[in-house]
Enzyme design. Sequence first.
Site, mmCIF file in Angstrom:
data_model
loop_
_atom_site.group_PDB
_atom_site.id
_atom_site.type_symbol
_atom_site.label_atom_id
_atom_site.label_comp_id
_atom_site.label_asym_id
_atom_site.label_seq_id
_atom_site.Cartn_x
_atom_site.Cartn_y
_atom_site.Cartn_z
ATOM 1 N N SER A 110 -8.404 -7.739 -4.440
ATOM 2 C CA SER A 110 -8.257 -7.306 -3.053
ATOM 3 C C SER A 110 -8.454 -8.504 -2.115
ATOM 4 O O SER A 110 -7.752 -9.500 -2.233
ATOM 5 C CB SER A 110 -9.236 -6.159 -2.740
ATOM 6 O OG SER A 110 -8.894 -5.503 -1.526
ATOM 7 N N GLU A 208 0.377 -6.530 -5.196
ATOM 8 C CA GLU A 208 -0.148 -5.163 -5.149
ATOM 9 C C GLU A 208 -0.721 -4.931 -3.761
ATOM 10 O O GLU A 208 -1.009 -5.873 -3.035
ATOM 11 C CB GLU A 208 -1.203 -4.940 -6.230
ATOM 12 C CG GLU A 208 -2.498 -5.757 -6.064
ATOM 13 C CD GLU A 208 -3.539 -5.079 -5.167
ATOM 14 O OE1 GLU A 208 -3.637 -3.837 -5.171
ATOM 15 O OE2 GLU A 208 -4.262 -5.808 -4.462
ATOM 16 N N HIS A 278 -5.424 -1.911 -6.767
ATOM 17 C CA HIS A 278 -6.048 -0.701 -6.229
ATOM 18 C C HIS A 278 -5.507 0.529 -6.951
ATOM 19 O O HIS A 278 -4.766 1.331 -6.386
ATOM 20 C CB HIS A 278 -5.797 -0.597 -4.726
ATOM 21 C CG HIS A 278 -6.457 -1.664 -3.923
ATOM 22 N ND1 HIS A 278 -5.908 -2.913 -3.768
ATOM 23 C CD2 HIS A 278 -7.634 -1.676 -3.241
ATOM 24 C CE1 HIS A 278 -6.705 -3.660 -3.006
ATOM 25 N NE2 HIS A 278 -7.753 -2.927 -2.674
#
Length: 307
Positions: A110, A208, A278
């Site tokens: 992330s 992503e 995620h």
Amino acid sequence: MKIAPQGLKRGDAVGVIAPASPPDPGKLDAAVRFLKNLGLHVKMGRAVAKKHGYLAGKDEDRLRDLHDMFEDPSIKAVICACGGYGTARIAQQIDYRMLKNNPKIFWGYSDITFLHTAIRQNTGLITFHGPMLSSDIGRDDVHPLTKYSFQQLFQQMTLTLTDEITPLETVVEGKVKGELTGGNLAILVTTLGTPFEIDTRGKLLLIEDVDEEPYRIDRMLNHLKMAGKFSEAAGILVCDFHNCTPKKREESLTLQNIFQDYIVSEGKPSLSGFKIGHSSPNIAVPLGAEAVLDADQKQLTIEPGIS
């Protein structure tokens, strides 16, 4: 020069830091128990419990934790508690020479994407895009494959991700080899024009994201395309785009429409559907390791990330 960090063994100590936002204390406690059950000792960074707005302490606090864990010879891995926002704020202050002289496992995803890119491109260290403690491991419904990803830290494992693990779809046919790079799309875009700009030349680019509307995904992919990041890449891995659905705008292109416009048009071997990021499961992969993307056979093979 590429550096593979040394693998872990039972009894080793790992350091936990929060270089971005503060973690959920209860979920972090549960995740620390998981690490201890793996036979590891856990040292908590001093800023992990701090709060400074949406940050886990001030920049100097989070930077000090990162430096302390890499400098401490008793710490064999540095694992991020969660993401959120904040790693780019400390990137220019990091002592990359010290990190290079003290190579060890670095793990997260992330917002941690900025640190993966900065560390790898400044030191050559292979880092792990993997599930985090508070965000993933501390959840009640954590997937077994998410937990199993941590075994990559204890043994040299050649990862083979196929259609049997998660449904994969060929976006562009072909087979290609290259170093794995990338991570969270929104964060990759923020590296552009900085000293830490993502280098995709001859590499397999992983992307992503989460909670981004299609028009925002469109904007970010267009930015990467105009910056040449798709044309320079050897291949593309379209990973999980969780909850990336229209909210503000009722009329929308689909993600498939958008990937067609920006990825298919490049003609580089591409696969989609990987549960990396995620997602549940959240499968860890070593960034900087060599990998083979076979879009025809719907398979990704990645060399071990540890020595």
